[in-house]
Design an enzyme around this catalytic site. Structure first.
Site, mmCIF file in Angstrom:
data_model
loop_
_atom_site.group_PDB
_atom_site.id
_atom_site.type_symbol
_atom_site.label_atom_id
_atom_site.label_comp_id
_atom_site.label_asym_id
_atom_site.label_seq_id
_atom_site.Cartn_x
_atom_site.Cartn_y
_atom_site.Cartn_z
ATOM 1 N N SER A 118 0.829 -1.209 0.000
ATOM 2 C CA SER A 118 0.000 0.000 0.000
ATOM 3 C C SER A 118 0.854 1.245 0.000
ATOM 4 O O SER A 118 1.967 1.260 0.556
ATOM 5 C CB SER A 118 -0.851 -0.022 1.273
ATOM 6 N N TYR A 142 -1.738 0.443 10.328
ATOM 7 C CA TYR A 142 -1.961 -0.279 9.075
ATOM 8 C C TYR A 142 -0.740 -0.145 8.161
ATOM 9 O O TYR A 142 -0.202 -1.133 7.655
ATOM 10 C CB TYR A 142 -3.217 0.252 8.365
ATOM 11 N N LYS A 146 1.952 -3.101 6.863
ATOM 12 C CA LYS A 146 2.253 -3.401 5.455
ATOM 13 C C LYS A 146 3.763 -3.258 5.196
ATOM 14 O O LYS A 146 4.343 -4.032 4.428
ATOM 15 C CB LYS A 146 1.463 -2.475 4.528
HETATM 16 N N1 UFG Z 1 -13.332 10.271 2.630
HETATM 17 C C1 UFG Z 1 -14.294 11.203 3.015
HETATM 18 N N2 UFG Z 1 -15.486 10.734 3.471
HETATM 19 C C2 UFG Z 1 -15.792 9.406 3.551
HETATM 20 C C3 UFG Z 1 -14.799 8.471 3.158
HETATM 21 C C4 UFG Z 1 -13.591 8.954 2.703
HETATM 22 O O1 UFG Z 1 -14.062 12.410 2.960
HETATM 23 O O2 UFG Z 1 -16.903 9.050 3.994
HETATM 24 C C5 UFG Z 1 -12.039 10.766 2.144
HETATM 25 C C6 UFG Z 1 -10.860 10.269 2.971
HETATM 26 O O3 UFG Z 1 -10.611 11.135 4.058
HETATM 27 C C7 UFG Z 1 -9.746 10.245 1.935
HETATM 28 C C8 UFG Z 1 -10.470 9.926 0.627
HETATM 29 O O4 UFG Z 1 -11.835 10.218 0.855
HETATM 30 O O5 UFG Z 1 -9.160 11.498 1.823
HETATM 31 C C9 UFG Z 1 -10.359 8.468 0.239
HETATM 32 O O6 UFG Z 1 -10.748 7.670 1.363
HETATM 33 P P1 UFG Z 1 -10.888 6.107 1.310
HETATM 34 O O7 UFG Z 1 -11.350 5.674 2.659
HETATM 35 O O8 UFG Z 1 -11.679 5.698 0.135
HETATM 36 O O9 UFG Z 1 -9.407 5.620 1.057
HETATM 37 P P2 UFG Z 1 -8.122 5.908 1.933
HETATM 38 O O10 UFG Z 1 -7.325 6.926 1.175
HETATM 39 O O11 UFG Z 1 -8.391 6.224 3.342
HETATM 40 O O12 UFG Z 1 -7.530 4.454 1.987
HETATM 41 C C10 UFG Z 1 -6.853 3.909 0.955
HETATM 42 C C11 UFG Z 1 -6.909 2.395 1.075
HETATM 43 C C12 UFG Z 1 -6.122 1.955 2.284
HETATM 44 C C13 UFG Z 1 -4.783 2.588 2.287
HETATM 45 C C14 UFG Z 1 -4.899 4.079 2.247
HETATM 46 C C15 UFG Z 1 -3.585 4.780 2.285
HETATM 47 O O13 UFG Z 1 -8.242 1.948 1.176
HETATM 48 O O14 UFG Z 1 -5.996 0.553 2.242
HETATM 49 O O15 UFG Z 1 -5.556 4.406 1.036
HETATM 50 O O16 UFG Z 1 -3.751 6.088 2.743
HETATM 51 F F1 UFG Z 1 -4.097 2.301 3.397
#
Ligand code: UFG
Length: 326
Positions: A118, A142, A146
Site C-alpha cells: 500500500s 496499518y 504493510k
Molecule cells: N473520505 C471522506 N469521506 C468518507 C470516506 C472517505 O471524505 O466518507 C475521504 C478520505 O478522508 C480520503 C479519501 O476520501 O481522503 C479516500 O478515502 P478512502 O477511505 O476511500 O481511502 P483511503 O485513502 O483512506 O484508503 C486507501 C486504502 C487503504 C490505504 C490508504 C492509504 O483503502 O488501504 O488508502 O492512505 F491504506
C-alpha cells in the site's frame, strides 16, 4: 506448464478481481480465504479453501497439495481507522500472515510471491508524485504492518517478491460479476454512490482545510482491474526468474474528494449531498503515485483509470446487486 496460483484473500474486493483477470489470462486461481470480510459468492473462477492466513500448518498443507506456480497474497486487514483501535490485530494478520505464507512457500519450494502492499507505507511523503525510493515512514499501524509485511517477504530466503503498493483501489467489474462490498463501507467512492442512489443521506467530507486546491484530501484512484492486471503481469515477470522489487500502482494524477463528488454527479446524473466534517486521523493531505517503474518493469499501464471511468465502472457494478434484488 503449471498454471495454478494460490490467491489468499481471493474472496475480497481486489483479490476477486485478480482471480477473474488470472482466469482470463489462462491461469487457474485457487482461493484461500477465511471469509471474515470476503464473500464466497465472489469466488467464481476456481475452488475456495476456507482457512486463516495465520495458520501455518494449514497453509503448508494446502501449498504442498497444490504446488502452485505463484502465490498472490491479499489476505489482510485494510482499514487505517480500525488499525488505530486494534494495532495488534493488524500486526498479527498483516505481518504474521505474511510470515505464514512465506514459510509455507519455503517448505514447498514455491519461489514467486506477489504481495499486496500500500501507499500507506510512505506516510506523509515529502515529494509528489511518490516514487519507490521515497523513505518508508508510515503514520498508521496499518501502514506499519504493510511495511513489516514487505520486509518479511523481501528477507525470506529463496523467495522473490513483487510488492505492489496500491494507491486508492477503486471502480468495479464492468460486467458486474463482482464489485466493491465492504461491511461496514468506509471507502469514498461506494459511499458517494450510496448517496447518489439515495441509500445514505449525505457524504461526510473528512477535512476541508488541507493544503490542497479545494481544501479536501487528494488521492490517486486506480481502477481495480488495472491493479488486477499488474498482478498477472507480475506473475509472468517472476515466472521468468526475474528479481523481486516494490512497485507503485497509481496514475500520477490526484483527485480531491470534491472532484470525486463532481465525477459521481456527472456519471449518475444525480445530486450528492455533502457535509463538512473533521479530518480522519492517519489521513495524509495528498497521495499520488509515480508509476513509471511499474510501467517499465512490467509493461503495465493504468489504462482504465481516468476518474470518470473508475466512477462509471463502480456505478455499473453498483447497480447489479440492485437489479438482482429487484
Ligand atoms: N473520505 C471522506 N469521506 C468518507 C470516506 C472517505 O471524505 O466518507 C475521504 C478520505 O478522508 C480520503 C479519501 O476520501 O481522503 C479516500 O478515502 P478512502 O477511505 O476511500 O481511502 P483511503 O485513502 O483512506 O484508503 C486507501 C486504502 C487503504 C490505504 C490508504 C492509504 O483503502 O488501504 O488508502 O492512505 F491504506
Amino acid at each position: 506448464m503449471n498454471k495454478t496460483v494460490l490467491v489468499t484473500g481471493g474472496a475480497g474486493y481486489i483479490g476477486s478481481h485478480a482471480c477473474k483477470t488470472l482466469a482470463q489470462a489462462g491461469y487457474a486461481p485457487v482461493v484461500y480465504d477465511d471469509l471474515s470480510t470476503g464473500h464466497p459468492e465472489f469466488v467464481k473462477w476456481g475452488p475456495l479453501i476456507v482457512g486463516d492466513v495465520r495458520d501455518r500448518t494449514r497453509l503448508a498443507d494446502v501449498m504442498s497439495l497444490l504446488q502452485p506456480a505463484a502465490v498472490m497474497h491479499f489476505a489482510a486487514k485494510s482499514l487505517v481507522g480500525e488499525s488505530f483501535q486494534n494495532p495488534d490485530l493488524y500486526h498479527q494478520v498483516n505481518a504474521g500472515g505474511t510470515t505464514a505464507v512465506v514459510q509455507a512457500m519455503q517448505r514447498t519450494g514455491c519461489e514467486s510471491l506477489i504481495l499486496s502492499s500500500s501507499c500507506a507505507v510512505y506516510g506523509n511523503a515529502s515529494a509528489a508524485p511518490i516514487a519507490e525510493d521515497q523513505a518508508i515512514d508510515p503514520i498508521s499501524p496499518y501502514g506499519a504492518s504493510k511495511a513489516a509485511a514487505e520486509q518479511i517477504a523481501f528477507s525470506a530466503y529463496g523467495i522473490r517478491t513483487v510488492a505492489l503498493r496500491y494507491f486508492n483501489a477503486a471502480g468495479g467489474d464492468p460486467d458486474g460479476e463482482i464489485y466493491e462490498w465492504h461491511e461496514p463501507e468506509t471507502h469514498l467512492i461506494p459511499i458517494v454512490l450510496d448517496v447518489a442512489a439515495g441509500t445514505r443521506p449525505e457524504l461526510s467530507i473528512f477535512g476541508v482545510d488541507y493544503p490542497t486546491l479545494d481544501g479536501t484530501a487528494v488521492r490517486d484512484y486506480v481502477h481495480v482491474l488495472d491493479i488486477a492486471d499488474a498482478h498477472v503481469k507480475a506473475t509472468r515477470y517472476l515466472g521468468q526468474g526475474r528479481a523481486g522489487l516494490a512497485l507503485n500502482l497509481g496514475t500520477a494524477t490526484g483527485h480531491s474528494v470534491l472532484e470525486v463528488v463532481r465525477a459521481a454527479e456527472r456519471v449518475t446524473g444525480r445530486r450528492v449531498r455533502i457535509a463538512n466534517t473533521a479530518a480522519r486521523p492517519g489521513d495524509p493531505p495528498s497521495l499520488t503515485a509515480a508509476p513509471r517503474k511499474a510501467m517499465e518493469t512490467l509493461g503495465w499501464s493504468p489504462r482504465r483509470s481516468t476518474l470518470d471511468n473508475v466512477v462509471a465502472d463502480a456505478w455499473r457494478a453498483y447497480q447489479v446487486p440492485e437489479t438482482m434484488a429487484a
